[in-house]
Design an enzyme around this catalytic site. Structure first.
Site, mmCIF file in Angstrom:
data_model
loop_
_atom_site.group_PDB
_atom_site.id
_atom_site.type_symbol
_atom_site.label_atom_id
_atom_site.label_comp_id
_atom_site.label_asym_id
_atom_site.label_seq_id
_atom_site.Cartn_x
_atom_site.Cartn_y
_atom_site.Cartn_z
ATOM 1 N N TYR A 1 21.489 13.769 -74.737
ATOM 2 C CA TYR A 1 22.095 12.733 -75.584
ATOM 3 C C TYR A 1 23.564 13.074 -75.778
ATOM 4 O O TYR A 1 23.911 14.228 -76.048
ATOM 5 C CB TYR A 1 21.377 12.689 -76.937
ATOM 6 C CG TYR A 1 21.974 11.744 -77.964
ATOM 7 C CD1 TYR A 1 22.575 12.233 -79.131
ATOM 8 C CD2 TYR A 1 21.935 10.366 -77.787
ATOM 9 C CE1 TYR A 1 23.108 11.374 -80.082
ATOM 10 C CE2 TYR A 1 22.469 9.494 -78.738
ATOM 11 C CZ TYR A 1 23.053 10.003 -79.882
ATOM 12 O OH TYR A 1 23.588 9.143 -80.829
ATOM 13 N N LYS B 1 30.469 18.700 -84.625
ATOM 14 C CA LYS B 1 29.624 19.447 -85.549
ATOM 15 C C LYS B 1 30.312 20.653 -86.194
ATOM 16 O O LYS B 1 31.034 20.518 -87.176
ATOM 17 C CB LYS B 1 28.318 19.844 -84.846
ATOM 18 C CG LYS B 1 27.478 18.606 -84.439
ATOM 19 C CD LYS B 1 26.195 18.998 -83.765
ATOM 20 C CE LYS B 1 25.495 17.806 -83.152
ATOM 21 N NZ LYS B 1 24.781 16.976 -84.134
ATOM 22 N N ASP C 1 29.109 18.708 -72.477
ATOM 23 C CA ASP C 1 28.988 18.184 -73.838
ATOM 24 C C ASP C 1 28.486 19.329 -74.723
ATOM 25 O O ASP C 1 27.291 19.618 -74.755
ATOM 26 C CB ASP C 1 28.033 16.997 -73.881
ATOM 27 C CG ASP C 1 27.890 16.461 -75.303
ATOM 28 O OD1 ASP C 1 27.315 15.361 -75.471
ATOM 29 O OD2 ASP C 1 28.323 17.146 -76.249
HETATM 30 P P1 KE4 Z 1 27.738 12.239 -83.330
HETATM 31 O O1 KE4 Z 1 28.309 10.904 -82.918
HETATM 32 O O2 KE4 Z 1 26.332 12.096 -83.957
HETATM 33 O O3 KE4 Z 1 28.683 13.074 -84.183
HETATM 34 O O4 KE4 Z 1 27.548 13.164 -82.015
HETATM 35 C C1 KE4 Z 1 26.791 12.627 -80.949
HETATM 36 C C2 KE4 Z 1 26.289 13.781 -80.107
HETATM 37 C C3 KE4 Z 1 26.912 14.050 -78.891
HETATM 38 N N1 KE4 Z 1 26.510 15.072 -78.100
HETATM 39 C C4 KE4 Z 1 25.491 15.874 -78.474
HETATM 40 C C5 KE4 Z 1 25.073 17.001 -77.567
HETATM 41 C C6 KE4 Z 1 24.819 15.661 -79.713
HETATM 42 O O5 KE4 Z 1 23.800 16.478 -80.076
HETATM 43 C C7 KE4 Z 1 25.223 14.598 -80.545
HETATM 44 C C8 KE4 Z 1 24.526 14.284 -81.867
HETATM 45 N N2 KE4 Z 1 23.353 15.045 -82.152
HETATM 46 C C9 KE4 Z 1 22.374 14.424 -83.020
HETATM 47 C C10 KE4 Z 1 21.207 15.407 -83.166
HETATM 48 N N3 KE4 Z 1 20.163 15.139 -82.238
HETATM 49 C C11 KE4 Z 1 22.939 14.000 -84.347
HETATM 50 C C12 KE4 Z 1 21.920 13.591 -85.384
HETATM 51 C C13 KE4 Z 1 21.854 12.113 -85.587
HETATM 52 O O6 KE4 Z 1 21.947 11.364 -84.579
HETATM 53 O O7 KE4 Z 1 21.697 11.714 -86.756
#
Ligand code: KE4
Length: 431
Positions: free
Chosen positions: A143, A266, A238
């Site tokens: 993701y 993060k 990523d």
């Molecule tokens: P954000 O847009 O949520 O800040 O980041 C997206 C993203 C991009 N790349 C990786 C590897 C990520 O893990 C994420 C976001 N991770 C999720 C956890 N599975 C955030 C939690 C959520 O979607 O509420």
């Protein structure tokens, strides 16, 4: 007595779809009522019923030094007192860019944004703009945020273009995204031999955390590095989740592989909205205002968020930080596996730096397909037993868990006590 969580959840669903601002928070994968958090400190947070939990999501990674760390809170308060946002450059953004470039040597220049989604989306546009190519490769189970081109699942055949995983994503967007199997170097070889000169980039989680924790094999990453170089495609790591989480230098430092672009988030915000993308200077020069690839953001490099991020980045560089974090996470993973063995429950666990995976399976899954075979019902029962015992795990069998510097031996021991009771409940329920 009615739980305040139930009351708040019912109220939230009136004005917000699903009652949450991010889907995973709704507990739809595990069932039950999400906990509405009122405050957090160190390894704990408290819900609307004033129940305390040991927290193993840590805001999905940012809370690596523990919640409400006094030094982070002080830095945020000091920055906020000077104004919240200016829409003009600040010295703090330079300091953060310099720190990221120093800690992640593959990053020669970096652009700050406000979310991992924005960072990954911008890195993709930059790769397409810099190469003049449209096709991108991603992997099933990874993701990279919710930009249209990345909400794509594998097409019907192995080497066909992807299909949207979300409504609202036009076929025309998905058709430029190829989706391959994670940890399958042979598929990469075949695809690049067919159309390597059309590939703008490969984007990968070098330690995957969005199908639960799955380690990339060295051969998988080495193959994509070699093929990208040979065909003029860009390799994007990523590291939104793995960056500053699995090691100070991220997964790229563990594997000794240099990507062309890196996506971060993060931890670098310490709980406030900071993310980033960066890499080789000759690629970054394509970005506006220098080049033709447009990217912008009102709150990019926000001074209050950067203050939280910079203070966090300083704290994680304290001597022994990652040795301790890794030791505690491994202690947790090994302890859970031992307690499950004693209860005769099919279970295993893995840990990389400060992130861990738990699997109701005979062995640690190395692929998306293997992960999908894990016993989801058993995980859900374990999740709720642990929640009732005051331990908050990720509310999905397909998410990783996160440990902070504040998860000391007493916290791990309390977690294992809760696990002992929870595995016992599972065993009795299985009859
Ligand atoms: P954000 O847009 O949520 O800040 O980041 C997206 C993203 C991009 N790349 C990786 C590897 C990520 O893990 C994420 C976001 N991770 C999720 C956890 N599975 C955030 C939690 C959520 O979607 O509420």
């Amino acid at each position: 007595m009615t739980s305040q969580n139930d009351t708040l959840f019912a109220r939230a669903q009136v004005t917000t779809p699903g009652g949450v601002n991010s889907p995973v928070r709704a507990f739809r994968s595990v069932g039950g009522t999400p906990r509405f958090i009122t405050r957090a400190a160190g390894p704990y947070f408290w819900d609307a019923d004033e129940r305390r939990y040991i927290d193993y999501i840590g805001s999905w990674g940012p809370a690596i030094v523990g919640h409400a760390h006094p030094k982070v809170i002080q830095a945020v308060q000091d920055a906020a007192a000077r104004g919240l946002s200016f829409g003009a450059p600040t010295e703090g953004e330079i300091e953060m860019a310099e720190e990221i470039c120093r800690l992640v040597p593959s990053v020669e220049q970096v652009r700050l944004v406000s979310s991992g989604t924005e960072a990954a989306m911008s890195a993709l546009r930059l790769a397409r703009g810099a190469t003049g190519r449209d096709a991108i490769i991603k992997f099933e189970g990874c993701y990279h945020g919710h930009a249209d081109s990345l909400l794509v699942k594998a097409g019907s055949g192995l080497l066909t273009f992807g299909n949207p995983t979300s409504a609202g994503v036009p076929e025309d967007f998905a058709k430029h995204t190829l989706v391959l199997d994670y940890n399958d170097p042979q598929q990469l070889e075949e695809l690049f031999s067919r159309m390597g000169d059309r590939i703008a980039c490969v984007i990968v989680e070098p330690v995957a955390g969005n199908m639960n924790l799955v380690r990339a094999t060295p051969e998988f990453l080495q193959t994509m590095r070699r093929l990208c170089t040979a065909h003029g495609a860009l390799l994007i790591f990523d590291e939104v989740m793995s960056g500053f989480r699995v090691a100070l230098g991220g997964a790229q430092s563990l594997y000794g592989i240099t990507p062309d672009l890196t996506v971060l988030g993060k931890v670098i915000g310490g709980g406030l909205p900071v993310a980033a993308f960066g890499g080789r200077k000759d690629i970054m020069k394509h970005l506006a205002p220098l080049g033709a690839v447009y990217q912008a953001g009102t709150l990019s490099g926000n001074p209050v968020a950067v203050a939280a991020g910079m203070t966090t980045l300083k704290l994680i560089q304290e001597p022994g930080f990652y040795e301790n974090l890794g030791a505690q996470t491994t202690k947790l993973a090994n302890g859970l596996a031992e307690v499950a063995r004693q209860a005769d429950v099919p279970f295993c666990a893995d840990a990389v730096g400060g992130m861990f995976g738990i699997y109701f399976a005979e062995q640690v899954p190395a692929t998306y397909g293997a992960m999908m075979k894990c016993d989801k019902a058993a995980f859900n029962a374990f999740f709720h037993a642990m929640l009732d015992a005051g331990v908050y795990l990720a509310p999905s069998a397909f998410e990783a868990g996160f440990v902070s510097a504040q998860h000391d031996d007493a916290i791990i021991a309390a977690t294992l006590d809760a696990a002992h009771a929870s595995f016992g409940k599972l065993k009795r329920a299985a009859g």
